[in-house]
Design a protein around this motif. Sequence first.
Motif, mmCIF file in Angstrom:
data_model
loop_
_atom_site.group_PDB
_atom_site.id
_atom_site.type_symbol
_atom_site.label_atom_id
_atom_site.label_comp_id
_atom_site.label_asym_id
_atom_site.label_seq_id
_atom_site.Cartn_x
_atom_site.Cartn_y
_atom_site.Cartn_z
ATOM 1 N N TYR A 113 0.812 -1.221 0.000
ATOM 2 C CA TYR A 113 0.000 0.000 0.000
ATOM 3 C C TYR A 113 0.845 1.272 0.000
ATOM 4 N N SER A 114 1.678 1.420 1.003
ATOM 5 C CA SER A 114 2.386 2.704 1.093
ATOM 6 C C SER A 114 3.549 2.795 0.115
ATOM 7 N N GLU A 115 4.196 1.655 -0.161
ATOM 8 C CA GLU A 115 5.307 1.709 -1.119
ATOM 9 C C GLU A 115 4.829 2.140 -2.509
ATOM 10 N N PHE A 116 3.662 1.639 -2.940
ATOM 11 C CA PHE A 116 3.169 1.991 -4.275
ATOM 12 C C PHE A 116 2.705 3.437 -4.367
ATOM 13 N N LEU A 117 2.484 4.076 -3.228
ATOM 14 C CA LEU A 117 2.093 5.484 -3.267
ATOM 15 C C LEU A 117 3.304 6.412 -3.386
ATOM 16 N N GLU A 118 4.492 5.839 -3.185
ATOM 17 C CA GLU A 118 5.709 6.645 -3.317
ATOM 18 C C GLU A 118 6.101 6.751 -4.788
ATOM 19 N N ARG A 119 6.377 7.962 -5.253
ATOM 20 C CA ARG A 119 6.851 8.130 -6.625
ATOM 21 C C ARG A 119 8.293 7.605 -6.721
ATOM 22 N N ILE A 120 8.670 7.170 -7.910
ATOM 23 C CA ILE A 120 10.026 6.639 -8.119
ATOM 24 C C ILE A 120 10.899 7.728 -8.741
ATOM 25 N N PRO A 121 12.027 8.064 -8.098
ATOM 26 C CA PRO A 121 12.914 9.055 -8.718
ATOM 27 C C PRO A 121 13.381 8.558 -10.089
ATOM 28 N N ARG A 122 13.513 9.499 -10.996
ATOM 29 C CA ARG A 122 13.874 9.183 -12.378
ATOM 30 C C ARG A 122 15.102 8.278 -12.504
ATOM 31 N N GLY A 141 3.987 -6.378 -12.607
ATOM 32 C CA GLY A 141 4.332 -6.964 -11.327
ATOM 33 C C GLY A 141 5.046 -5.989 -10.413
ATOM 34 N N VAL A 142 5.825 -6.563 -9.534
ATOM 35 C CA VAL A 142 6.511 -5.786 -8.499
ATOM 36 C C VAL A 142 7.991 -6.132 -8.559
ATOM 37 N N CYS A 143 8.833 -5.097 -8.528
ATOM 38 C CA CYS A 143 10.272 -5.351 -8.561
ATOM 39 C C CYS A 143 10.963 -4.575 -7.450
ATOM 40 N N LYS A 144 12.201 -4.966 -7.197
ATOM 41 C CA LYS A 144 12.979 -4.292 -6.162
ATOM 42 C C LYS A 144 14.449 -4.386 -6.530
ATOM 43 N N LEU A 145 15.121 -3.258 -6.548
ATOM 44 C CA LEU A 145 16.561 -3.257 -6.834
ATOM 45 C C LEU A 145 17.305 -3.863 -5.659
ATOM 46 N N PRO A 146 18.443 -4.494 -5.926
ATOM 47 C CA PRO A 146 19.205 -5.067 -4.820
ATOM 48 C C PRO A 146 19.709 -3.978 -3.870
ATOM 49 N N GLY A 147 19.935 -4.349 -2.620
ATOM 50 C CA GLY A 147 20.418 -3.365 -1.648
ATOM 51 C C GLY A 147 19.325 -3.016 -0.655
ATOM 52 N N GLU A 148 19.760 -2.450 0.453
ATOM 53 C CA GLU A 148 18.855 -2.214 1.580
ATOM 54 C C GLU A 148 17.844 -1.100 1.343
ATOM 55 N N ASN A 149 18.288 -0.067 0.636
ATOM 56 C CA ASN A 149 17.508 1.177 0.684
ATOM 57 C C ASN A 149 16.464 1.319 -0.410
ATOM 58 N N HIS A 150 16.134 0.212 -1.053
ATOM 59 C CA HIS A 150 15.184 0.351 -2.150
ATOM 60 C C HIS A 150 13.788 -0.113 -1.766
ATOM 61 N N LEU A 151 12.789 0.636 -2.270
ATOM 62 C CA LEU A 151 11.399 0.252 -2.047
ATOM 63 C C LEU A 151 10.963 -0.732 -3.135
ATOM 64 N N SER A 152 9.861 -1.422 -2.869
ATOM 65 C CA SER A 152 9.246 -2.265 -3.883
ATOM 66 C C SER A 152 8.535 -1.351 -4.871
ATOM 67 N N ARG A 153 8.716 -1.610 -6.154
ATOM 68 C CA ARG A 153 8.192 -0.718 -7.186
ATOM 69 C C ARG A 153 7.330 -1.478 -8.178
#
Length: 340
Positions: A142-151, A241-253
């Motif tokens: 819910y909250s992750e999908f409401l966050e915009r993704i930086p370019r 679907g849903v993806c996530k870059l490797p590493g700690e600081n990334h949100l599900s996108r």
Amino acid sequence: SSALPVDPVINPNQAAIDKLQEMANLYRNSNDKWRAFGYQKAISTLKKCHRPVTTYEEIRMLPGVGPRLAEKIVEIMETGSMIKLEEYQTDADIAVMDLFGKIWGIGPAQAKRWVDLGYRTLDDLRTKAKLTHNQMIGLKYYSEFLERIPRDEVTQIENVVREAADSIRPGLLIQTCGSYRRGKVTCGDCDILISHRDGSSHEHLLFPLVDKLKASGFLIDDLVYTDKHDEEPGAHFRYFGVCKLPGENHLSRRIDIIIVPYAEHACALLYFTGSMLFNRSMRQLADENNMYLSQHRLHVGVIRMGKNKVNEGRLVPTPTEESIFQYLKLPYRPPAERDY
Ligand code: DCP
Ligand code: MG
Ligand code: MN
């Protein structure tokens, strides 16, 4: 990738635009799509207006702004707030509709159904409602999908997909479309279009690509995953679907991948670049000129009786986006100018 224009500097009427956008979103989520549409038209007009407008007379001169909306804009300009918006924000049912309407894939009708069943919170939905798979995924993020993704994160996501695709099949045409291609600073999701100039190497690619991206832990949940044979004939291969870059600081996108035959590439590119409003007006223009435009193809010489096509017309080759604009007798518009 190439340097694209980015969002224009803050508009002098930004305060009014923000309030009107909040109101439009609330109307949309509370199932009042006509009011939402009216607000959206006024927002488009204000965004194109690069001088401050303050008086009722000035505002009424703007195309698409009727007297009632103009009064609202004056109210925002003079008081910094909008009573109607505040009333809406404090209306309990509207607030719950808005909460539910922000779940990915949930429209106002479904939100209303849940409100009518007495659900008030996301936890009510999690514990009491009968949810489809996609609704569960929407809630989970819910909250992750409401966050915009930086370019630049979108660029990184594209690169992960590109690397995997290249290792399976060299020479693919891979391009991120949507708000990214329109030059936005932040994006709601990552819309990747894939094709191949040889006209056939795009085939049998989606499954191995998705498998590979799942194995590496990049794709973490599926929303829509279709073999075109499942669906109407000729539907595109697509994976949402849903993806996530490797590493700690990334949100599900959110990620959308569409794979198309090269003959359909320009129509798909135009469609997938949007915006949705721009697509709607392009299709309408095609209709008015006895053509038919879709995400697959362009037909000319279409004969309609009311809404029905009496004659399908003739499929024409569309090697580039420019060629589509030419058929429609429109000057070419670069992606950054396709917001409306
Ligand atoms: N599209 C459309 N009609 C729809 C859904 C999508 O015409 N019902 C087209 C236009 C969109 C493009 O597909 O611009 C990509 O869809 P997105 O929902 O990803 O929208 P955007 O990329 O434009 O915006 P966002 O930043 O919110 O993702
Ligand atoms: Mg998008
Ligand atoms: Mn998308």
